[in-house]
Enzyme design. Structure first.
Site, PDB file in Angstrom:
ATOM      1  N   LYS A  20      49.917  34.976  33.358  1.00 22.34           N
ATOM      2  CA  LYS A  20      50.300  34.563  34.749  1.00 22.34           C
ATOM      3  C   LYS A  20      49.020  34.241  35.565  1.00 22.34           C
ATOM      4  CE  LYS A  20      52.772  33.529  38.314  1.00 22.34           C
ATOM      5  NZ  LYS A  20      52.124  32.160  38.350  1.00 22.34           N
ATOM      6  N   GLN A  40      42.032  37.794  36.589  1.00 20.71           N
ATOM      7  CA  GLN A  40      43.598  37.958  36.932  1.00 20.71           C
ATOM      8  C   GLN A  40      44.337  38.862  35.986  1.00 20.71           C
ATOM      9  OE1 GLN A  40      44.780  34.668  38.605  1.00 20.71           O
ATOM     10  NE2 GLN A  40      46.506  35.982  39.285  1.00 20.71           N
ATOM     11  N   LYS A  70      43.985  42.059  37.922  1.00 17.24           N
ATOM     12  CA  LYS A  70      44.508  41.862  39.254  1.00 17.24           C
ATOM     13  C   LYS A  70      45.818  41.982  39.353  1.00 17.24           C
ATOM     14  CE  LYS A  70      43.564  38.055  41.285  1.00 17.24           C
ATOM     15  NZ  LYS A  70      43.443  36.753  41.903  1.00 17.24           N
ATOM     16  N   LYS A 101      44.573  31.919  33.225  1.00  8.20           N
ATOM     17  CA  LYS A 101      44.298  30.655  33.984  1.00  8.20           C
ATOM     18  C   LYS A 101      44.098  29.455  33.546  1.00  8.20           C
ATOM     19  CE  LYS A 101      43.157  30.993  38.612  1.00  8.20           C
ATOM     20  NZ  LYS A 101      43.385  32.019  39.469  1.00  8.20           N
ATOM     21  N   ASP A 126      45.911  27.025  42.597  1.00  8.30           N
ATOM     22  CA  ASP A 126      44.663  27.609  42.907  1.00  8.30           C
ATOM     23  C   ASP A 126      43.793  26.461  43.467  1.00  8.30           C
ATOM     24  OD1 ASP A 126      43.050  30.235  41.779  1.00  8.30           O
ATOM     25  OD2 ASP A 126      41.520  28.594  41.809  1.00  8.30           O
ATOM     26  N   ASN A 153      44.371  27.224  51.788  1.00 10.63           N
ATOM     27  CA  ASN A 153      45.628  28.102  51.747  1.00 10.63           C
ATOM     28  C   ASN A 153      45.399  29.665  52.160  1.00 10.63           C
ATOM     29  OD1 ASN A 153      48.268  27.906  51.616  1.00 10.63           O
ATOM     30  ND2 ASN A 153      48.338  28.800  49.509  1.00 10.63           N
TER      31      ASN A 153
HETATM   32  N1  GLU Z   1      45.568  31.372  41.897  1.00  8.58           N
HETATM   33  C1  GLU Z   1      46.160  32.758  42.483  1.00  8.58           C
HETATM   34  C2  GLU Z   1      45.247  33.684  42.202  1.00  8.58           C
HETATM   35  O1  GLU Z   1      44.003  33.789  42.011  1.00  8.58           O
HETATM   36  C3  GLU Z   1      47.517  32.622  42.217  1.00  8.58           C
HETATM   37  C4  GLU Z   1      47.863  32.807  40.776  1.00  8.58           C
HETATM   38  C5  GLU Z   1      49.566  32.823  40.590  1.00  8.58           C
HETATM   39  O2  GLU Z   1      50.190  32.861  41.626  1.00  8.58           O
HETATM   40  O3  GLU Z   1      49.964  32.875  39.394  1.00  8.58           O
HETATM   41  O4  GLU Z   1      45.407  34.914  41.935  1.00  8.58           O
END
Ligand code: GLU
Length: 449
Positions: free
Chosen positions: A93, A114, A117, A129, A169, A244
């Site tokens: 994800k 990610q 996170k 990503k 993103d 955003n």
């Molecule tokens: N691009 C966002 C991040 O850096 C969201 C990623 C997502 O919603 O999958 O966490």
């Protein structure tokens, strides 16, 4: 401030060697490994079976050609990427970034961040990503559509609701997600809503997803301030960016009583001592897709636009870098500290250089790393997946309540983990260890794969 434990040195050496010429990935890996010495001393089992080597090596990396035809009938070629980093906790994800700076090292650093996170968010999602070096700036809607369709023509075979779930993103918002979802649906002949998040509300998107990253960052700072017995009320805030993340961080901070005095885009920054007019920023950025330099002429007296330069020269108590990686340097951090900053939170991914982070930590500034502070976006993507799976659609209020609860839990996890590992108040250490332990526990359970 931190150094790498000697047992972890060979792992970093392998990362540097295997990923030569990818400084952003080296930086992200080094930062996490620097935090893990205390964990493997206390729990040596986490370094068994080459777990740390495996966690630094993406499960799969896909690089592909993206040909498309521009409005002048010329063929253009871009490069597409998807790095599927870790699926121990759930389907890969993470967002897709369209920006000319994109290369495999940048996507790899983002996929690595990610992974931790997403673990920290407590949601059942792995880390990945993607992106392209395509520059949407100055391109017509039709060009963007043709690019997105070509990008998805290759990407579709690698993703799926139980496989890998991309989102937006930098450079990828509702328009791009719509075009990509349309093409995915056509190619697979299935309405698989959960394959992408950040969708429009008319075809399966979640309320509050657009606002979630910025709102979440503001909630996280609110928790950090509350722990120190204070709040946003009347505090001067500087927020870099005007996308955003920045826009909705500003919106929530205004509702908390903070005062936003500056924001920016890649052309420069505006300072408005009366407080930034957020409706005007939204008009410029969300409606006209324009530049911040237009703000001054539309707003009138009392504000100024500074071309180039550093937004971090503007004195403030709270600083939120919400633009891009390595935008806040050691010199900027020094200025912020001298000007009396009390809290810094990363709305973007890795916007502070290691020198800047070191300086904030040394000065005792509250510092929230991106993998904690900006996790609200991906967490709400996971809520979108939940709504899609149950063919349901929640109210804004319900979704935002879930987001606020998740951000509160992330703050508690970072805080308690830092305390447990003998570094109270160190959110970097807390976030890295708490995220790592969740991924590592699942990896251990799944065997050597
Ligand atoms: N691009 C966002 C991040 O850096 C969201 C990623 C997502 O919603 O999958 O966490």
């Amino acid at each position: 401030m931190n150094t790498i434990d000697e047992k972890l040195h060979p792992i970093l050496t392998t990362v540097l060697h295997r990923n030569a010429g990818e400084p952003e990935f080296h930086q992200a890996a080094r930062e996490v490994l620097e935090s893990l010495g205390r964990v493997i001393t206390r729990h040596p089992e986490y370094s068994d079976d080459a777990l740390l080597e495996r966690i630094c090596e993406p499960e799969r990396q896909i690089i592909f050609r993206v040909p498309w035809i521009d409005d002048n009938n010329q063929v253009q070629i871009n490069r597409g990427f998807r790095v599927q980093f870790n699926s121990a906790l759930g389907p890969y994800k993470g967002g897709i970034r369209f920006h000319p700076s994109v290369n495999v090292g940048i996507i790899k650093f983002l996929g690595f961040e990610q992974t931790f996170k997403n673990a920290l968010s407590g949601m059942p999602i792995g880390g990945g990503k993607g992106g392209s070096d395509f520059d949407p700036k100055g391109r017509s809607d039709r060009e963007v559509m043709r690019f997105c369709q070509s990008f998805m023509t290759e990407l579709h075979r690698h993703i799926g609701e139980y496989v890998d779930v991309p989102a937006g993103d930098i450079g990828v918002g509702a328009r791009e997600i719509g075009y990509m979802f349309g093409m995915y649906k056509r190619l697979n002949n299935r309405f698989e809503a959960g394959v992408l998040t950040g969708k429009g509300l008319s075809y399966g998107g979640s309320r509050a997803r657009k606002e979630a990253t910025g709102f979440g960052t503001a909630y996280f700072v609110q928790s950090m301030l509350a722990r120190q017995g204070t709040d946003f009320d009347g505090k001067r805030c500087v927020i870099s960016g005007s996308g955003n993340v920045a826009i909705y961080a500003m919106e929530k901070i205004l509702s908390f009583g903070g005062k936003i005095v500056a924001c920016s885009d890649s052309g420069g920054y505006i300072v408005d001592d009366n407080g930034i007019d957020l409706d005007l920023v939204k008009q410029i950025k969300e409606v006209r897709r324009g530049r911040m330099s237009e703000y001054v002429k539309l707003r009138g007296d009392g504000c100024r636009f500074v071309k180039g330069g550093s937004i971090w020269d503007v004195p403030c108590e709270i600083a939120l870098p919400c633009a891009t990686q390595n935008e806040l340097t050691g010199a900027d951090a020094k200025t912020l500290v001298e000007n009396g900053v009390i809290a810094v939170a990363e709305g973007a991914n890795m916007p502070c250089t290691p020198e800047a982070v070191g300086m904030f930590r040394k000065a005792g500034v509250l510092f929230a790393p991106g993998k904690a502070a900006n996790a609200g976006g991906v967490a709400t993507s996971a809520l979108e997946m939940q709504q899609n799976a149950s063919r349901d659609s929640w109210s804004f209020q319900k979704t935002e309540e879930r987001l606020a609860g998740i951000m509160h839990n992330i703050h508690e996890a970072c805080d308690q983990t830092a305390e447990e590992y003998g570094a109270p108040g160190d959110y970097v250490l807390g976030a890295n260890i708490a995220g790592f332990v969740r991924v590592a526990d699942a990896m251990r359970a799944l065997g050597v794969i």
